[in-house]
Design an enzyme around this catalytic site. Sequence first.
Site: not given
Length: 103
Positions: A65-67, A69, A94
């Site tokens: 997961v990141c901000r 993708g 996210m």
Amino acid sequence: MSQIKEITPQQVEEKIKQNEDITVIDVREDEEVAQGMVPNAKHIRLADIPQKVEELPKEQEYVMVCRSGRRSMNAAEFMQGKGFSKVQNMEGGMLKWDGELVF
């Protein structure tokens, strides 16, 4: 084209609710994580993945997961290259997560 499977935030939330044996790894920076993380996620900054990946069991299922993708896809591809076969990327990161957050 990437061989990494994508999983929706809703599917991740369902797996967490069902107590499935997955490890969510959040690769965002510290200040981003301070704004909230997926429950039970493990925070490993993208820059730290190459060193930390050796500590992770290869047979475990991971959701990166990141901000948005993009960084998590890079991390997932790196892990796959290191022999991790059960790595998925959370689609949209996210920005698309509307589940519970932990701080």
